[in-house]
Write a protein that holds these residues in place. Structure first.
Motif, PDB file in Angstrom:
ATOM      1  N   LEU A  47      -1.115  25.035  -5.051  1.00 50.95           N
ATOM      2  CA  LEU A  47      -2.409  25.300  -5.691  1.00 50.95           C
ATOM      3  C   LEU A  47      -3.586  24.680  -4.948  1.00 50.95           C
ATOM      4  CD1 LEU A  47      -1.363  24.712  -9.411  1.00 50.95           C
ATOM      5  CD2 LEU A  47      -1.913  26.911  -8.364  1.00 50.95           C
ATOM      6  N   ASP A  51      -8.514  29.319  -5.624  1.00 52.24           N
ATOM      7  CA  ASP A  51      -9.553  29.604  -6.615  1.00 52.24           C
ATOM      8  C   ASP A  51      -9.034  30.431  -7.787  1.00 52.24           C
ATOM      9  OD1 ASP A  51     -11.898  28.506  -5.081  1.00 52.24           O
ATOM     10  OD2 ASP A  51     -11.243  30.045  -3.661  1.00 52.24           O
ATOM     11  N   ARG A  52      -8.101  31.332  -7.533  1.00 49.96           N
ATOM     12  CA  ARG A  52      -7.572  32.230  -8.558  1.00 49.96           C
ATOM     13  C   ARG A  52      -6.061  32.371  -8.366  1.00 49.96           C
ATOM     14  NH1 ARG A  52     -12.098  31.617  -9.983  1.00 49.96           N
ATOM     15  NH2 ARG A  52     -13.695  33.158 -10.525  1.00 49.96           N
ATOM     16  N   VAL A  53      -5.342  32.593  -9.466  1.00 54.99           N
ATOM     17  CA  VAL A  53      -3.892  32.796  -9.395  1.00 54.99           C
ATOM     18  C   VAL A  53      -3.536  34.110 -10.077  1.00 54.99           C
ATOM     19  CG1 VAL A  53      -1.617  31.883  -9.996  1.00 54.99           C
ATOM     20  CG2 VAL A  53      -3.474  30.298  -9.405  1.00 54.99           C
ATOM     21  N   ILE A  73      -0.371  25.493 -14.494  1.00 54.88           N
ATOM     22  CA  ILE A  73      -1.442  25.925 -13.589  1.00 54.88           C
ATOM     23  C   ILE A  73      -2.804  25.625 -14.208  1.00 54.88           C
ATOM     24  CG2 ILE A  73      -2.490  27.924 -12.445  1.00 54.88           C
ATOM     25  CD1 ILE A  73       0.275  29.143 -12.238  1.00 54.88           C
ATOM     26  N   ASP A  74      -3.646  24.927 -13.458  1.00 58.74           N
ATOM     27  CA  ASP A  74      -4.982  24.579 -13.949  1.00 58.74           C
ATOM     28  C   ASP A  74      -6.074  25.370 -13.233  1.00 58.74           C
ATOM     29  OD1 ASP A  74      -4.800  23.472 -11.471  1.00 58.74           O
ATOM     30  OD2 ASP A  74      -5.473  21.457 -12.045  1.00 58.74           O
ATOM     31  N   ARG A  75      -5.748  26.609 -12.868  1.00 56.98           N
ATOM     32  CA  ARG A  75      -6.707  27.516 -12.243  1.00 56.98           C
ATOM     33  C   ARG A  75      -6.820  28.774 -13.108  1.00 56.98           C
ATOM     34  NH1 ARG A  75      -6.037  23.532  -9.486  1.00 56.98           N
ATOM     35  NH2 ARG A  75      -6.168  23.337  -7.202  1.00 56.98           N
ATOM     36  N   THR A  77      -6.088  32.309 -14.289  1.00 57.30           N
ATOM     37  CA  THR A  77      -4.872  33.077 -14.041  1.00 57.30           C
ATOM     38  C   THR A  77      -4.974  34.484 -14.626  1.00 57.30           C
ATOM     39  OG1 THR A  77      -3.889  32.203 -16.075  1.00 57.30           O
ATOM     40  CG2 THR A  77      -3.360  31.059 -14.026  1.00 57.30           C
TER      41      THR A  77
END
Length: 434
Positions: A47, A51-53, A73-75, A77
């Protein structure tokens, strides 16, 4: 933007559902990276700088794994694919159908538009799949044939399905429609796979003969360019018989086997599922294909709310009677009907009467058989096949009379990945995230 694309599971194939949108994002100037949890363990370090998942959920097992991953995940999503809606409560966005343009839009604006997208690519041209960001083909399932294993590539000539089988997740999104992938795009992707070492290709369309004329043009073009390349495809029993005239040409072009959803050996069940074929039709399909030197690999749905022990015995007898023991991966004997949100079977009164509620962890409405012994058998068969049970062992588990069954061994072509899209995920698969 730097975008991470994650494949949770794609039946042992190099994930086209990651490579495709990755190519579209790259064409729009984005930096793309990928991880495939079927062959790579998850590491939070991936990660860094992202910026984006985007997480591909084309099937039930993938969605189950994705939900486990999302909590880490802290992005921002977005989940995409046939099972995207099952992640709507935990992902920032979801989209299903023809999603490439919607994913580009989400990365750039944070908006996917409608949850179900069925439009064609902007400009009518699909991006080339970014296969270079994925592990090499050698890491994935292979073709086992004649005592050797061959590297396999995976492509799709169409999306969606013209039929509305009531247990299938495809009509929930496509509602009886198909979307053709341009012939040149398919052939170009096969060229790339051959360059990467593929000696066999799987056409992963829900039904390769939905657009029979298009599919035949694709096969002819691929065979002209790669005459030694073999392939397999998925075709409904109904289409195997309806298009009987094409099998001689497909065999000559390198078709080794056909995956076909037999589902049941009970005509009443087949009618309830709206499969479009009978048990006799399935037997005719086996004979027709073998007459052209093509094997069939049936998939089954043995456990439903109305299944009886006698029906399980009939299914196992059908497999032996038609010399299919070596053609059926044992996991097929354990499949239990999944009822995700939107399932067309939820309107069936008998199904509704068996439902006890929705289980968000299993992504399915929970149902119980009218005969508790059947539910117990399903659990026993599932445990047995996960630990390597053979056909003979499955017969023993369900109490069927022992049978001597012919088995051709390595002579029958198959892929080395034996799991199935509607099977419950194993602890090993879930452990890729844990």
């Amino acid at each position: 933007m730097r975008v991470l694309l994650v494949s949770a599971y794609e039946l042992g194939h190099q994930p086209l559902h990651v490579a495709g949108p990755a190519g579209a994002l790259r064409d729009h100037g984005h930096d793309v990276v990928a991880v495939d949890l079927s062959v790579q363990p998850w590491d939070d370090v991936v990660l860094d700088g992202v910026d984006r998942v985007l997480i591909a959920v084309p099937m039930h097992t993938a969605a189950r794994i994705a939900r486990t991953l999302l909590a880490r995940i802290d992005r921002p999503t977005c989940c995409y694919g046939l099972y995207a809606s099952t992640c709507a409560d935990i992902a920032d966005a979801v989209v299903a159908g023809e999603y490439d343009d919607a994913l580009v839009r989400w990365v750039e604006t944070g908006d996917v538009g409608a949850v179900v997208q069925l439009g064609r690519p902007r400009g009518g041209v699909a991006a080339s799949p970014a296969r270079d960001i994925l592990p090499p083909l050698e890491r994935y399932a292979r073709l086992s044939i004649g005592g050797e294993e061959r590297t396999v590539g995976y492509v799709e000539a169409s999306h969606g399905c013209a039929h509305r089988c009531r247990h299938c997740p495809v009509p929930v999104v496509y509602d009886g429609r198909i979307r053709i992938v341009a012939e040149n795009d398919v052939v170009r992707d096969v060229d790339r796979l051959v360059e990467m070492g593929a000696r066999h290709v799987t056409f992963g369309d829900p039904d390769f003969l939905n657009g029979v004329h298009h599919s035949m043009r694709v096969v002819r073009a691929v065979h002209a360019r790669h005459p030694d390349l073999t392939f397999d495809c998925t075709v409904k029993v109904e289409h195997v018989l309806r298009h009987a005239s094409v099998w001689s040409e497909l065999a000559d072009a390198g078709c080794l086997f056909v995956v076909s959803a037999f589902e049941s050996t009970d005509d009443a069940t087949l009618a309830r599922l709206d499969k479009g074929h009978t048990v006799d039709d399935a037997a005719r399909a086996v004979s027709l294909l073998r007459g052209h030197g093509i094997e069939i690999r049936p998939s089954f749905l043995p456990f439903t709310p109305w299944t009886t022990v006698s029906q399980l015995h009939d299914l196992l007898d059908f497999v032996a009677d038609h010399d299919l023991v070596d053609n059926v991966d044992p996991v097929q004997y354990s499949i239990r009907l999944l009822l995700p949100p939107g399932s067309l079977l939820l309107d069936d009164p008998d199904v509704a009467a068996a439902i006890e509620g929705y289980d968000p962890d299993r992504l399915s409405y929970v149902w119980r058989s009218s005969d508790p012994a059947v539910d117990e058998l399903q659990a026993a068969v599932a445990a047995a096949v996960e630990h390597g049970a053979t056909y003979a062992r499955v017969r023993e588990v369900v109490g069927a009379t022992p049978r001597d069954a012919c088995c051709a061994g390595a002579a029958r072509p198959r892929l080395t990945e034996a799991w199935f899209c509607c099977a419950e995920p194993t602890d090993v698969q879930l452990g890729a995230v844990r």
